[in-house]
Design a protein around this motif. Structure first.
Motif, PDB file in Angstrom:
ATOM      1  N   LYS A   1      -0.515   8.419  -8.197  1.00 15.67           N
ATOM      2  CA  LYS A   1       0.252   8.044  -9.275  1.00 15.67           C
ATOM      3  C   LYS A   1       1.743   7.630  -8.942  1.00 15.67           C
ATOM      4  N   ASP A   2       2.163   8.321  -7.698  1.00 15.04           N
ATOM      5  CA  ASP A   2       3.431   8.287  -7.235  1.00 15.04           C
ATOM      6  C   ASP A   2       3.598   7.379  -5.988  1.00 15.04           C
ATOM      7  N   VAL A   3       2.695   6.568  -6.060  1.00 18.48           N
ATOM      8  CA  VAL A   3       2.842   5.420  -4.991  1.00 18.48           C
ATOM      9  C   VAL A   3       2.656   3.954  -5.592  1.00 18.48           C
ATOM     10  N   PHE A   4       3.609   3.332  -4.679  1.00 16.12           N
ATOM     11  CA  PHE A   4       3.717   1.928  -4.910  1.00 16.12           C
ATOM     12  C   PHE A   4       3.411   1.313  -3.373  1.00 16.12           C
ATOM     13  N   ASP A   5       2.099   0.788  -3.185  1.00 13.07           N
ATOM     14  CA  ASP A   5       1.650   0.293  -1.792  1.00 13.07           C
ATOM     15  C   ASP A   5       0.530  -0.601  -1.944  1.00 13.07           C
ATOM     16  N   ILE A   6       0.315  -1.390  -0.954  1.00 17.08           N
ATOM     17  CA  ILE A   6      -0.742  -2.111  -0.889  1.00 17.08           C
ATOM     18  C   ILE A   6      -1.586  -1.469  -0.259  1.00 17.08           C
ATOM     19  N   VAL A   7      -3.157  -1.522  -0.690  1.00 17.99           N
ATOM     20  CA  VAL A   7      -4.194  -0.666  -0.124  1.00 17.99           C
ATOM     21  C   VAL A   7      -5.052  -1.599   0.677  1.00 17.99           C
ATOM     22  N   THR A   8      -5.320  -2.941   0.133  1.00 16.16           N
ATOM     23  CA  THR A   8      -6.113  -3.650   0.983  1.00 16.16           C
ATOM     24  C   THR A   8      -5.971  -5.137   0.565  1.00 16.16           C
TER      25      THR A   8
ATOM     26  N   ARG B   1       2.360  -6.598   3.479  1.00 18.40           N
ATOM     27  CA  ARG B   1       1.285  -6.048   4.335  1.00 18.40           C
ATOM     28  C   ARG B   1       0.997  -7.403   4.927  1.00 18.40           C
ATOM     29  N   LYS B   2       0.852  -7.464   6.406  1.00 17.97           N
ATOM     30  CA  LYS B   2       0.418  -8.564   7.235  1.00 17.97           C
ATOM     31  C   LYS B   2      -1.132  -8.680   7.032  1.00 17.97           C
ATOM     32  N   PHE B   3      -1.513 -10.044   6.786  1.00 23.08           N
ATOM     33  CA  PHE B   3      -3.000 -10.180   6.832  1.00 23.08           C
ATOM     34  C   PHE B   3      -3.480 -11.513   7.764  1.00 23.08           C
ATOM     35  N   PHE B   4      -4.724 -11.637   7.701  1.00 21.98           N
ATOM     36  CA  PHE B   4      -5.325 -12.793   8.441  1.00 21.98           C
ATOM     37  C   PHE B   4      -6.144 -13.573   7.581  1.00 21.98           C
ATOM     38  N   TYR B   5      -6.003 -14.922   7.593  1.00 22.40           N
ATOM     39  CA  TYR B   5      -6.930 -15.677   6.637  1.00 22.40           C
ATOM     40  C   TYR B   5      -7.717 -16.433   7.405  1.00 22.40           C
TER      41      TYR B   5
ATOM     42  N   ARG C   1       4.718 -12.453  -3.388  1.00 22.63           N
ATOM     43  CA  ARG C   1       5.048 -13.909  -2.615  1.00 22.63           C
ATOM     44  C   ARG C   1       3.934 -13.759  -1.269  1.00 22.63           C
ATOM     45  N   ILE C   2       3.546 -14.792  -1.125  1.00 22.48           N
ATOM     46  CA  ILE C   2       2.761 -15.022   0.457  1.00 22.48           C
ATOM     47  C   ILE C   2       3.524 -15.712   1.161  1.00 22.48           C
ATOM     48  N   MET C   3       3.827 -15.415   2.480  1.00 19.61           N
ATOM     49  CA  MET C   3       4.747 -15.877   3.401  1.00 19.61           C
ATOM     50  C   MET C   3       3.974 -16.417   4.550  1.00 19.61           C
ATOM     51  N   ASP C   4       4.275 -17.452   5.343  1.00 21.05           N
ATOM     52  CA  ASP C   4       3.664 -17.557   6.543  1.00 21.05           C
ATOM     53  C   ASP C   4       4.659 -17.112   7.681  1.00 21.05           C
ATOM     54  N   MET C   5       4.345 -16.847   9.036  1.00 15.54           N
ATOM     55  CA  MET C   5       4.921 -16.231   9.944  1.00 15.54           C
ATOM     56  C   MET C   5       6.434 -16.952  10.155  1.00 15.54           C
ATOM     57  N   THR C   6       6.489 -18.070   9.586  1.00 12.27           N
ATOM     58  CA  THR C   6       7.995 -18.833   9.989  1.00 12.27           C
ATOM     59  C   THR C   6       8.962 -18.289   8.702  1.00 12.27           C
ATOM     60  N   GLY C   7       8.313 -17.790   7.819  1.00 15.33           N
ATOM     61  CA  GLY C   7       9.250 -16.888   6.525  1.00 15.33           C
ATOM     62  C   GLY C   7       9.108 -18.153   5.462  1.00 15.33           C
ATOM     63  N   ARG C   8       8.266 -19.124   5.477  1.00  9.32           N
ATOM     64  CA  ARG C   8       7.910 -20.087   4.358  1.00  9.32           C
ATOM     65  C   ARG C   8       7.105 -19.401   3.372  1.00  9.32           C
ATOM     66  N   VAL C   9       7.639 -19.534   2.323  1.00 15.14           N
ATOM     67  CA  VAL C   9       7.140 -19.028   0.818  1.00 15.14           C
ATOM     68  C   VAL C   9       5.940 -20.054   0.682  1.00 15.14           C
TER      69      VAL C   9
ATOM     70  N   HIS D   1       2.084 -12.957   5.408  1.00 16.97           N
ATOM     71  CA  HIS D   1       2.573 -11.570   4.791  1.00 16.97           C
ATOM     72  C   HIS D   1       2.356 -11.595   3.232  1.00 16.97           C
ATOM     73  N   ILE D   2       1.831 -10.589   2.645  1.00 18.72           N
ATOM     74  CA  ILE D   2       1.849 -10.525   1.253  1.00 18.72           C
ATOM     75  C   ILE D   2       2.825  -9.714   0.730  1.00 18.72           C
ATOM     76  N   ILE D   3       3.925  -9.844  -0.341  1.00 22.44           N
ATOM     77  CA  ILE D   3       4.836  -9.162  -0.582  1.00 22.44           C
ATOM     78  C   ILE D   3       4.921  -8.896  -1.881  1.00 22.44           C
ATOM     79  N   LEU D   4       5.030  -7.625  -2.260  1.00 24.26           N
ATOM     80  CA  LEU D   4       4.955  -7.082  -3.738  1.00 24.26           C
ATOM     81  C   LEU D   4       6.269  -6.619  -4.045  1.00 24.26           C
ATOM     82  N   GLN D   5       6.762  -6.807  -5.130  1.00 25.97           N
ATOM     83  CA  GLN D   5       8.320  -6.048  -5.238  1.00 25.97           C
ATOM     84  C   GLN D   5       8.254  -5.910  -7.022  1.00 25.97           C
ATOM     85  N   ASN D   6       9.357  -4.919  -7.150  1.00 24.75           N
ATOM     86  CA  ASN D   6       9.852  -4.573  -8.548  1.00 24.75           C
ATOM     87  C   ASN D   6      11.423  -4.573  -8.347  1.00 24.75           C
ATOM     88  N   SER D   7      11.811  -4.032  -9.289  1.00 26.60           N
ATOM     89  CA  SER D   7      13.445  -3.726  -9.220  1.00 26.60           C
ATOM     90  C   SER D   7      13.536  -2.554  -8.335  1.00 26.60           C
TER      91      SER D   7
END
Length: 120
Positions: free
Chosen positions: A36-43, A116-120, A68-76, A104-110
């Motif tokens: 419960k004390d973790v904010f992290d991407i599992v898969t 996490r990097k992923f391959f599609y 946000r999902i971003m490509d490797m150039t930083g484009r959202v 990259h998938i990026i999750l955020q709160n305040s």
């Protein structure tokens, strides 16, 4: 696949691929931290329909989060704000037509940003 009843703490997983010709290959180990004390991407995995991404993550808040999902150039490529989540394990399906490649998938709160990097 999902571990629907993980133990709290770090868990290690292996994946074994069995081919039709009888050969098999083992991958891993990979680790995932649960609790419960973790904010992290599992898969992150390609959705079964090949038209998006399934993200499993632990969340330690009931505060809305953004992704946000971003490509490797930083484009959202995809972004969505103010998503509801529960304290604990969450699964989101993101509908996105992505080209083959690395992202990259990026999750955020305040309070925290996880990615996490992923391959599609």
């Amino acid at each position: 696949t999902y571990d629907n009843q993980p133990l709290d703490g770090i868990q290690y997983y292996y994946l074994t691929q069995h081919d039709f010709d009888g050969r098999s290959e083992r991958f891993g180990p990979v680790s995932a931290t649960f609790g419960k004390d973790v904010f992290d991407i599992v898969t992150t995995s390609v959705s079964p329909t090949d038209h998006g991404l399934t993200v499993v993550f632990n969340y330690n808040s009931e505060e809305p989060y953004s992704y946000r999902i971003m490509d490797m150039t930083g484009r959202v490529i995809v972004a969505k704000d103010k998503n509801a989540a529960i304290d604990g394990l969450n699964v989101i399906d993101i509908d996105a037509s992505l080209a083959k490649g690395a992202y990259h998938i990026i999750l955020q709160n305040s309070n925290k940003v996880v990615s996490r990097k992923f391959f599609y």
